[in-house]
Design an enzyme around this catalytic site. Structure first.
Site, PDB file in Angstrom:
ATOM      1  N   LYS A 187      13.125   8.016   7.350  1.00 54.64           N
ATOM      2  CA  LYS A 187      13.097   6.659   7.753  1.00 54.64           C
ATOM      3  C   LYS A 187      12.857   6.049   6.793  1.00 54.64           C
ATOM      4  CE  LYS A 187       9.000   5.713   8.065  1.00 54.64           C
ATOM      5  NZ  LYS A 187       8.186   4.420   7.471  1.00 54.64           N
ATOM      6  N   ASP A 224       4.974   6.799  14.005  1.00 58.87           N
ATOM      7  CA  ASP A 224       6.199   6.652  13.507  1.00 58.87           C
ATOM      8  C   ASP A 224       7.187   8.115  14.427  1.00 58.87           C
ATOM      9  OD1 ASP A 224       6.239   4.775  11.695  1.00 58.87           O
ATOM     10  OD2 ASP A 224       5.201   6.417  10.132  1.00 58.87           O
TER      11      ASP A 224
HETATM   12  O1  C5P Z   1      -0.030   6.999  13.477  1.00 57.84           O
HETATM   13  P1  C5P Z   1       0.022   7.958  12.540  1.00 57.84           P
HETATM   14  O2  C5P Z   1      -1.394   9.103  13.044  1.00 57.84           O
HETATM   15  O3  C5P Z   1       1.207   8.625  11.427  1.00 57.84           O
HETATM   16  O4  C5P Z   1      -1.176   6.956  11.329  1.00 57.84           O
HETATM   17  C1  C5P Z   1      -1.326   7.667  10.248  1.00 57.84           C
HETATM   18  C2  C5P Z   1      -2.967   5.897   9.849  1.00 57.84           C
HETATM   19  O5  C5P Z   1      -1.995   5.345   9.051  1.00 57.84           O
HETATM   20  C3  C5P Z   1      -4.129   5.956  10.711  1.00 57.84           C
HETATM   21  O6  C5P Z   1      -4.860   7.110  10.931  1.00 57.84           O
HETATM   22  C4  C5P Z   1      -4.250   4.715  10.028  1.00 57.84           C
HETATM   23  O7  C5P Z   1      -5.172   4.919   9.734  1.00 57.84           O
HETATM   24  C5  C5P Z   1      -2.840   4.393   9.614  1.00 57.84           C
HETATM   25  N1  C5P Z   1      -1.804   3.503  10.400  1.00 57.84           N
HETATM   26  C6  C5P Z   1      -2.738   2.159  10.912  1.00 57.84           C
HETATM   27  N2  C5P Z   1      -1.819   1.131  11.394  1.00 57.84           N
HETATM   28  C7  C5P Z   1      -0.241   1.315  12.102  1.00 57.84           C
HETATM   29  C8  C5P Z   1      -0.160   2.652  12.063  1.00 57.84           C
HETATM   30  C9  C5P Z   1      -0.588   3.778  10.676  1.00 57.84           C
HETATM   31  O8  C5P Z   1      -3.382   1.631  10.714  1.00 57.84           O
HETATM   32  N3  C5P Z   1      -0.100   0.626  11.953  1.00 57.84           N
END
Ligand code: C5P
Length: 297
Positions: free
Chosen positions: A8, A135
Protein backbone atom coordinates in the site's frame (compact mmCIF):
# COMPACT_ATOMS: atom_id res chain seq x y z
CA UNK A 1 -3.21 -22.57 -0.65
CA UNK A 2 -1.47 -19.58 -2.22
CA UNK A 3 -2.50 -15.98 -1.59
CA UNK A 4 -1.33 -12.87 -3.43
CA UNK A 5 -1.37 -9.70 -1.34
CA UNK A 6 -0.48 -6.11 -2.31
CA UNK A 7 1.66 -3.32 -0.88
CA UNK A 8 0.00 0.00 0.00
CA UNK A 9 0.81 3.65 -0.24
CA UNK A 10 -0.89 6.46 1.71
CA UNK A 11 -2.23 9.17 -0.59
CA UNK A 12 -3.04 11.32 2.44
CA UNK A 13 -1.68 10.60 5.91
CA UNK A 14 -2.91 13.07 8.55
CA UNK A 15 -1.46 12.25 11.97
CA UNK A 16 -3.20 13.50 15.10
CA UNK A 17 -2.13 13.46 18.72
CA UNK A 18 -0.57 10.47 20.45
CA UNK A 19 -3.22 8.45 22.32
CA UNK A 20 -2.94 6.90 25.78
CA UNK A 21 -2.29 3.48 24.14
CA UNK A 22 0.79 4.89 22.38
CA UNK A 23 -0.77 4.97 18.90
CA UNK A 24 -1.54 8.11 16.94
CA UNK A 25 -5.02 8.90 15.74
CA UNK A 26 -4.95 8.92 11.93
CA UNK A 27 -7.01 10.10 9.01
CA UNK A 28 -5.58 8.45 5.93
CA UNK A 29 -6.36 7.37 2.39
CA UNK A 30 -4.78 4.03 1.54
CA UNK A 31 -4.30 2.72 -1.98
CA UNK A 32 -3.26 -0.89 -2.74
CA UNK A 33 -0.71 -1.05 -5.57
CA UNK A 34 0.49 -3.84 -7.86
CA UNK A 35 3.58 -4.85 -5.88
CA UNK A 36 2.80 -8.21 -4.35
CA UNK A 37 4.03 -10.77 -1.85
CA UNK A 38 2.80 -14.35 -2.09
CA UNK A 39 1.96 -16.43 0.96
CA UNK A 40 1.70 -20.21 0.55
CA UNK A 41 0.24 -22.41 3.30
CA UNK A 42 0.66 -26.22 3.53
CA UNK A 43 -0.61 -28.60 6.19
CA UNK A 44 1.96 -29.30 8.94
CA UNK A 45 2.06 -30.23 12.62
CA UNK A 46 3.67 -26.97 13.81
CA UNK A 47 3.51 -23.35 12.63
CA UNK A 48 6.69 -22.34 10.76
CA UNK A 49 7.78 -20.04 7.95
CA UNK A 50 10.36 -20.08 5.16
CA UNK A 51 11.12 -16.93 3.18
CA UNK A 52 12.23 -16.51 -0.43
CA UNK A 53 12.89 -13.52 -2.64
CA UNK A 54 15.09 -10.48 -2.89
CA UNK A 55 14.30 -9.23 0.62
CA UNK A 56 14.24 -12.65 2.37
CA UNK A 57 17.31 -12.06 4.53
CA UNK A 58 15.74 -8.94 6.11
CA UNK A 59 12.72 -10.76 7.55
CA UNK A 60 12.75 -12.78 10.82
CA UNK A 61 11.61 -16.43 10.63
CA UNK A 62 10.71 -16.88 14.32
CA UNK A 63 7.60 -16.04 16.30
CA UNK A 64 8.04 -12.32 15.63
CA UNK A 65 7.31 -12.95 11.94
CA UNK A 66 3.93 -11.34 11.25
CA UNK A 67 2.73 -14.21 9.05
CA UNK A 68 3.51 -16.66 11.89
CA UNK A 69 1.72 -14.39 14.39
CA UNK A 70 -1.29 -14.20 12.08
CA UNK A 71 -1.47 -18.01 11.78
CA UNK A 72 -1.14 -18.43 15.56
CA UNK A 73 -3.80 -15.76 16.20
CA UNK A 74 -6.24 -17.40 13.77
CA UNK A 75 -5.55 -20.89 15.21
CA UNK A 76 -6.20 -19.60 18.75
CA UNK A 77 -9.37 -17.78 17.75
CA UNK A 78 -10.85 -20.64 15.69
CA UNK A 79 -9.70 -23.45 18.02
CA UNK A 80 -7.53 -25.06 15.33
CA UNK A 81 -4.99 -27.59 16.64
CA UNK A 82 -3.07 -28.26 13.40
CA UNK A 83 -0.08 -26.21 12.29
CA UNK A 84 0.97 -24.78 8.95
CA UNK A 85 4.13 -24.55 6.87
CA UNK A 86 4.14 -20.99 5.48
CA UNK A 87 6.28 -19.89 2.56
CA UNK A 88 6.62 -16.17 1.77
CA UNK A 89 7.78 -14.90 -1.62
CA UNK A 90 8.86 -11.37 -0.75
CA UNK A 91 8.74 -8.78 -3.49
CA UNK A 92 7.57 -5.87 -1.32
CA UNK A 93 10.59 -3.98 0.09
CA UNK A 94 11.04 -4.49 3.85
CA UNK A 95 10.71 -1.61 6.37
CA UNK A 96 9.93 0.67 3.43
CA UNK A 97 6.63 2.27 4.43
CA UNK A 98 4.77 -0.06 2.03
CA UNK A 99 3.18 -2.30 4.70
CA UNK A 100 4.99 -5.44 3.48
CA UNK A 101 4.87 -7.11 6.91
CA UNK A 102 1.17 -6.27 7.19
CA UNK A 103 0.63 -7.76 3.73
CA UNK A 104 2.24 -11.03 4.86
CA UNK A 105 0.00 -11.12 7.95
CA UNK A 106 -3.12 -10.54 5.83
CA UNK A 107 -1.98 -13.17 3.30
CA UNK A 108 -1.35 -15.67 6.08
CA UNK A 109 -4.86 -15.08 7.54
CA UNK A 110 -6.52 -15.75 4.18
CA UNK A 111 -4.30 -18.75 3.33
CA UNK A 112 -4.71 -20.40 6.77
CA UNK A 113 -8.45 -19.68 6.84
CA UNK A 114 -8.72 -21.62 3.55
CA UNK A 115 -6.31 -24.41 4.57
CA UNK A 116 -7.97 -25.03 7.95
CA UNK A 117 -11.47 -24.44 6.53
CA UNK A 118 -12.22 -22.16 9.47
CA UNK A 119 -14.82 -20.41 7.28
CA UNK A 120 -14.55 -17.03 8.99
CA UNK A 121 -16.19 -14.18 7.13
CA UNK A 122 -14.25 -11.16 5.92
CA UNK A 123 -15.54 -9.07 8.87
CA UNK A 124 -14.16 -11.53 11.44
CA UNK A 125 -10.85 -11.83 9.56
CA UNK A 126 -10.64 -8.04 9.46
CA UNK A 127 -11.11 -7.76 13.21
CA UNK A 128 -8.34 -10.36 13.78
CA UNK A 129 -6.24 -8.39 11.28
CA UNK A 130 -6.65 -5.21 13.35
CA UNK A 131 -5.14 -7.00 16.37
CA UNK A 132 -2.04 -7.89 14.33
CA UNK A 133 -1.23 -4.37 13.12
CA UNK A 134 -2.78 -1.08 12.07
CA UNK A 135 -2.29 -1.69 8.32
CA UNK A 136 -3.31 -5.38 8.23
CA UNK A 137 -7.09 -4.82 7.71
CA UNK A 138 -6.31 -2.68 4.66
CA UNK A 139 -4.00 -5.33 3.15
CA UNK A 140 -6.96 -7.71 3.45
CA UNK A 141 -9.42 -5.27 1.86
CA UNK A 142 -7.27 -3.65 -0.86
CA UNK A 143 -8.62 -1.09 -3.31
CA UNK A 144 -8.66 2.48 -2.02
CA UNK A 145 -10.02 3.26 1.43
CA UNK A 146 -10.26 5.90 4.10
CA UNK A 147 -8.59 4.75 7.31
CA UNK A 148 -9.51 6.10 10.77
CA UNK A 149 -8.49 5.22 14.32
CA UNK A 150 -5.01 3.67 14.12
CA UNK A 151 -5.75 3.12 10.41
CA UNK A 152 -7.71 -0.07 11.03
CA UNK A 153 -11.22 1.40 10.63
CA UNK A 154 -11.86 1.38 6.87
CA UNK A 155 -14.37 2.92 4.49
CA UNK A 156 -14.04 2.11 0.76
CA UNK A 157 -13.45 5.06 -1.59
CA UNK A 158 -14.77 5.24 -5.17
CA UNK A 159 -12.05 5.49 -7.81
CA UNK A 160 -12.73 6.34 -11.46
CA UNK A 161 -9.59 4.98 -13.10
CA UNK A 162 -6.12 3.53 -12.69
CA UNK A 163 -3.19 5.58 -11.39
CA UNK A 164 0.42 4.94 -12.40
CA UNK A 165 3.08 5.03 -9.69
CA UNK A 166 6.84 4.71 -9.42
CA UNK A 167 8.06 3.50 -6.04
CA UNK A 168 11.65 4.55 -5.33
CA UNK A 169 13.14 2.03 -2.92
CA UNK A 170 15.83 3.26 -0.50
CA UNK A 171 18.95 1.27 0.34
CA UNK A 172 17.95 0.90 4.02
CA UNK A 173 14.73 0.88 6.02
CA UNK A 174 13.13 3.09 8.66
CA UNK A 175 11.48 1.87 11.86
CA UNK A 176 7.84 3.00 11.98
CA UNK A 177 7.88 3.67 15.79
CA UNK A 178 11.07 5.74 15.34
CA UNK A 179 9.41 7.91 12.67
CA UNK A 180 6.31 8.52 14.83
CA UNK A 181 8.61 9.32 17.80
CA UNK A 182 10.53 11.80 15.64
CA UNK A 183 7.23 13.48 14.65
CA UNK A 184 6.35 13.79 18.38
CA UNK A 185 9.79 15.29 19.02
CA UNK A 186 9.42 17.81 16.17
CA UNK A 187 5.95 18.79 17.40
CA UNK A 188 7.15 19.15 21.02
CA UNK A 189 9.92 21.44 19.69
CA UNK A 190 7.24 23.61 18.07
CA UNK A 191 7.95 22.47 14.51
CA UNK A 192 4.45 21.63 13.36
CA UNK A 193 1.19 21.10 15.20
CA UNK A 194 -1.17 18.17 15.62
CA UNK A 195 -3.13 17.56 12.46
CA UNK A 196 -6.80 18.43 12.16
CA UNK A 197 -7.40 14.82 11.10
CA UNK A 198 -9.20 15.71 7.92
CA UNK A 199 -8.18 14.13 4.60
CA UNK A 200 -10.01 16.91 2.71
CA UNK A 201 -12.42 16.69 -0.23
CA UNK A 202 -9.78 17.31 -2.91
CA UNK A 203 -8.28 13.84 -2.73
CA UNK A 204 -11.69 12.15 -2.88
CA UNK A 205 -12.81 14.28 -5.83
CA UNK A 206 -9.56 13.57 -7.71
CA UNK A 207 -9.88 9.84 -7.08
CA UNK A 208 -13.49 9.70 -8.22
CA UNK A 209 -12.60 11.59 -11.40
CA UNK A 210 -9.54 9.39 -12.04
CA UNK A 211 -7.63 12.67 -12.47
CA UNK A 212 -3.87 12.23 -11.87
CA UNK A 213 -3.04 15.98 -11.98
CA UNK A 214 -5.70 16.72 -9.37
CA UNK A 215 -4.56 13.79 -7.24
CA UNK A 216 -0.97 15.06 -7.45
CA UNK A 217 -2.06 18.36 -5.89
CA UNK A 218 -3.90 16.57 -3.06
CA UNK A 219 -1.15 14.18 -1.87
CA UNK A 220 -0.01 14.85 1.71
CA UNK A 221 1.95 12.99 4.40
CA UNK A 222 2.37 14.34 7.95
CA UNK A 223 5.17 11.79 8.59
CA UNK A 224 7.29 13.14 5.74
CA UNK A 225 9.15 15.78 7.77
CA UNK A 226 10.06 13.20 10.43
CA UNK A 227 11.23 10.65 7.84
CA UNK A 228 13.31 13.36 6.14
CA UNK A 229 14.94 14.37 9.42
CA UNK A 230 15.98 10.76 10.05
CA UNK A 231 17.13 10.25 6.43
CA UNK A 232 18.17 13.62 4.96
CA UNK A 233 18.90 11.98 1.57
CA UNK A 234 15.15 11.62 0.97
CA UNK A 235 15.01 15.28 0.05
CA UNK A 236 17.25 14.70 -2.97
CA UNK A 237 15.20 11.68 -4.05
CA UNK A 238 11.95 13.66 -3.88
CA UNK A 239 13.41 16.72 -5.63
CA UNK A 240 14.95 14.59 -8.39
CA UNK A 241 11.66 12.80 -9.07
CA UNK A 242 9.84 16.12 -9.40
CA UNK A 243 12.60 17.55 -11.66
CA UNK A 244 12.34 14.44 -13.84
CA UNK A 245 8.67 15.21 -14.46
CA UNK A 246 6.73 13.28 -11.80
CA UNK A 247 3.33 14.92 -11.23
CA UNK A 248 4.12 14.68 -7.50
CA UNK A 249 6.27 12.74 -5.08
CA UNK A 250 5.69 11.83 -1.45
CA UNK A 251 7.28 9.66 1.19
CA UNK A 252 5.19 6.49 1.45
CA UNK A 253 3.78 5.98 4.97
CA UNK A 254 6.67 6.16 7.46
CA UNK A 255 9.17 5.82 4.58
CA UNK A 256 11.79 5.60 3.31
CA UNK A 257 10.20 4.47 0.02
CA UNK A 258 8.98 7.42 -2.06
CA UNK A 259 5.92 7.22 -4.32
CA UNK A 260 5.88 9.30 -7.51
CA UNK A 261 2.72 9.81 -9.52
CA UNK A 262 3.11 9.51 -13.31
CA UNK A 263 0.79 10.53 -16.18
CA UNK A 264 0.49 7.04 -17.68
CA UNK A 265 2.27 3.69 -17.93
CA UNK A 266 4.88 4.92 -20.42
CA UNK A 267 5.70 7.97 -18.31
CA UNK A 268 6.05 5.73 -15.23
CA UNK A 269 8.50 3.42 -17.04
CA UNK A 270 10.64 6.36 -18.18
CA UNK A 271 10.59 7.96 -14.75
CA UNK A 272 11.66 4.70 -13.08
CA UNK A 273 14.63 4.32 -15.47
CA UNK A 274 15.67 7.93 -14.92
CA UNK A 275 15.45 7.70 -11.12
CA UNK A 276 17.72 4.64 -11.14
CA UNK A 277 20.14 6.33 -13.58
CA UNK A 278 20.24 9.43 -11.32
CA UNK A 279 21.35 7.14 -8.46
CA UNK A 280 18.92 8.64 -5.97
CA UNK A 281 17.43 5.27 -4.96
CA UNK A 282 18.45 1.61 -4.77
CA UNK A 283 15.69 0.58 -7.17
CA UNK A 284 12.56 2.02 -8.78
CA UNK A 285 9.48 -0.15 -9.26
CA UNK A 286 6.52 0.61 -11.51
CA UNK A 287 3.06 -0.13 -10.10
CA UNK A 288 -0.59 0.67 -10.72
CA UNK A 289 -3.35 1.27 -8.22
CA UNK A 290 -5.88 0.49 -6.99
CA UNK A 291 -5.68 -3.32 -6.98
CA UNK A 292 -7.63 -5.89 -4.87
CA UNK A 293 -6.50 -7.02 -1.40
CA UNK A 294 -5.37 -10.49 -0.25
CA UNK A 295 -6.82 -13.16 -2.60
CA UNK A 296 -6.36 -16.88 -3.15
CA UNK A 297 -4.76 -17.57 -6.53
O1 C5P B 1 0.21 -1.19 14.22
P1 C5P B 1 1.64 -1.43 13.88
O2 C5P B 1 2.25 -2.56 14.67
O3 C5P B 1 1.90 -1.55 12.42
O4 C5P B 1 2.37 -0.10 14.34
C1 C5P B 1 3.76 -0.04 14.48
C2 C5P B 1 4.13 1.14 15.35
O5 C5P B 1 3.86 2.37 14.65
C3 C5P B 1 3.36 1.27 16.64
O6 C5P B 1 3.94 0.54 17.67
C4 C5P B 1 3.44 2.78 16.90
O7 C5P B 1 4.70 3.12 17.46
C5 C5P B 1 3.40 3.37 15.52
N1 C5P B 1 2.03 3.76 15.13
C6 C5P B 1 1.43 4.87 15.71
N2 C5P B 1 0.17 5.24 15.34
C7 C5P B 1 -0.50 4.53 14.40
C8 C5P B 1 0.08 3.41 13.77
C9 C5P B 1 1.35 3.04 14.18
O8 C5P B 1 2.04 5.53 16.56
N3 C5P B 1 -1.73 4.92 14.07
Amino acid sequence: MTVRVPAKINLVLAVGAKRSDGYHELATVFQAISLYDEVEARAAAEISVAIQGEYADQVPTGESNLAVRAAATLAGYAGVRSGVRLRLRKRIPVAGGLAGGSADAAGSLVACDALWETGLGRAELSSLAGRLGSDVPFALAGGTALGAGRGERLTPVMVGGTFHWVVAVAAGGLSTPAVYAELDRLRAAGEGTDSDLDVGFDVLTALRAGNAEALAAALRNDLEAAARTLLPGLRTTLETGRELGALAGIVSGSGPSCAFLARDAEHAGELADELVAAQVCADALVATGPVPGARLI
